[in-house]
Scaffold this motif. Structure first.
Motif, PDB file in Angstrom:
ATOM      1  N   ARG A  32       0.841  -1.208   0.000  1.00  0.00           N
ATOM      2  CA  ARG A  32       0.000   0.000   0.000  1.00  0.00           C
ATOM      3  C   ARG A  32       0.877   1.258   0.000  1.00  0.00           C
ATOM      4  O   ARG A  32       0.584   2.221  -0.711  1.00  0.00           O
ATOM      5  N   THR A  49       1.545  -3.532  -7.125  1.00  0.00           N
ATOM      6  CA  THR A  49       0.302  -4.153  -7.586  1.00  0.00           C
ATOM      7  C   THR A  49       0.420  -5.651  -7.819  1.00  0.00           C
ATOM      8  O   THR A  49      -0.599  -6.328  -7.989  1.00  0.00           O
ATOM      9  N   GLY A 108       2.831   1.297  -3.478  1.00  0.00           N
ATOM     10  CA  GLY A 108       2.006   1.213  -4.684  1.00  0.00           C
ATOM     11  C   GLY A 108       2.313  -0.023  -5.503  1.00  0.00           C
ATOM     12  O   GLY A 108       2.239   0.000  -6.740  1.00  0.00           O
ATOM     13  N   TYR A 116      11.515   3.636  -4.481  1.00  0.00           N
ATOM     14  CA  TYR A 116      10.954   4.191  -3.246  1.00  0.00           C
ATOM     15  C   TYR A 116      12.074   4.493  -2.247  1.00  0.00           C
ATOM     16  O   TYR A 116      12.099   5.571  -1.630  1.00  0.00           O
TER      17      TYR A 116
END
Length: 368
Positions: A205, A210, A208, A239
């Motif tokens: 989450r 998927t 991000g 990230y």
């Protein structure tokens, strides 16, 4: 006397056009012509920008081992503007970044042809330009694999983002060997304390992701059965470099940079990126399905062999039967590279490592 003056005047008159033509041609004479030429050829002096980068895990289940690789501080890279000519070149072949060897701007280019994957190997890979975030090479980047030890990056980042302040010594004694030596026991302890699959859900989450999901419901303690894709792991590195708090970035990448050649389970984790490309790099490796005894024993290994077949997760099958071998990390100040592979059934660790190293080398050369 008169004849002599006349001859001298004629000689000067004859030479004058040539002298004037020469001054105009080389542009070095005083006056507007020379000034214009200098302006036209003067390069831009716009400074380059900078930026950081990097890591790899396996499962807490008995199958496998995992290599890690490493780099704490991130990476610096940036576009350089060398004037109109340089701008045209960068536009044609990709964004320019600083080359670690000579300091010059150099483009990260897309491969002119696909990199060959060895027969019998299922591979998913992604190469990302650190500066722009652009994917410059990919193949089956959304295919899902079991993570093996690559998930240890998520375990460490999740712990650090949930715990503020100084890390207690007992937790440091788990985090450091998990990242540097891919310690499976340390990963299992942190996995249980963090809520097992909730670690993966929280990080998915936050970042991000998927295509990343927890292990099958029947095997909640087997962190190495976390499902990942090359595209998602590239996002994890991105990230860490761009969005994570400095204390999280520096700790995770700093330890990955100090990855040991021999993992805690005795396997040699310097395959793929560490053997295929020049330093500096920061890596996190992963492997599973090669039994308890490494071909070349670096340290005393402890692992049991355990396998299950393919499991379908959300319509995207993850094979838990065949051996996996992954190499991931940040290369210099230019690239994020993620290579995930499913090896032929019964493949040896040595043969698999050779295949992954050649694939990583070919991939690097195609974009370097």
């Amino acid at each position: 006397m008169t004849r002599s003056r006349t001859a001298a005047g004629l000689a000067v008159a004859a030479a004058l056009p040539a002298l004037l033509t020469g001054c105009a041609a080389d542009g070095r004479g005083a006056g507007p012509a020379g000034t214009t030429a200098a302006r036209a050829t003067a390069p831009s002096s716009k400074p380059a920008s900078s930026d950081p980068a990097d890591s790899d895990p396996t499962g807490s289940d008995p199958t496998g081992s995992d290599p890690t690789g490493s780099d704490p501080t991130g990476v610096s890279a940036g576009p350089a503007d060398g004037g109109a000519a340089a701008g045209a070149t960068a536009g044609a072949s990709g964004p320019a970044t600083r080359d670690a060897s000579d300091g010059a701007a150099r483009p990260v280019r897309s491969p002119t042809k696909p990199v060959r994957v060895p027969a019998g190997v299922t591979a998913g890979y992604a190469v990302v330009d650190v500066t722009t975030g652009k994917t410059v090479a990919q193949r089956q980047a959304h295919h899902r694999f079991r993570s093996a030890s690559v998930v240890k990056i998520l375990i460490a980042a999740d712990y650090l983002e949930r715990h503020r302040g100084t890390v207690p010594a007992r937790d440091m004694a788990l985090l450091t060997p998990m990242l540097r030596g891919s310690d499976d026991d340390a990963a299992t302890a942190l996995w249980r304390r963090g809520g097992q699959g909730e670690i993966v859900r929280r990080m998915a989450r936050r970042i991000g992701l998927t295509e990343t999901s927890p292990p099958p419901a029947a095997k909640p303690g087997f962190w190495g059965y976390t499902a990942i894709s090359a595209a998602d792991i590239a996002l994890v590195y991105r990230y860490l470099l761009r969005r994570a708090e400095p204390r999280v970035r520096d700790f995770v990448l700093g330890n990955l940079r100090k990855a040991s050649q021999c993992a805690r389970d005795g396997f040699d984790q310097f395959f793929g990126i560490p053997r295929a490309v020049p330093r500096p790099w920061a890596i996190k490796q992963g492997w599973s399905g090669y039994g308890a005894v490494p071909p070349v024993k670096c340290t005393r290994a402890r692992a049991a062999s355990y396998r299950i077949g393919a499991v379908t997760m959300g319509g995207n099958p993850v094979d838990f039967g065949r051996p996996v071998l992954h190499t991931t990390g940040v290369i210099g100040d230019r690239l994020i590279m993620v290579v995930l592979t499913l090896q032929p059934s019964g493949a040896s660790f040595t043969q698999s490592a050779e295949r992954v190293t050649k694939l990583a080398r070919d991939l690097y050369l195609s974009v370097a």
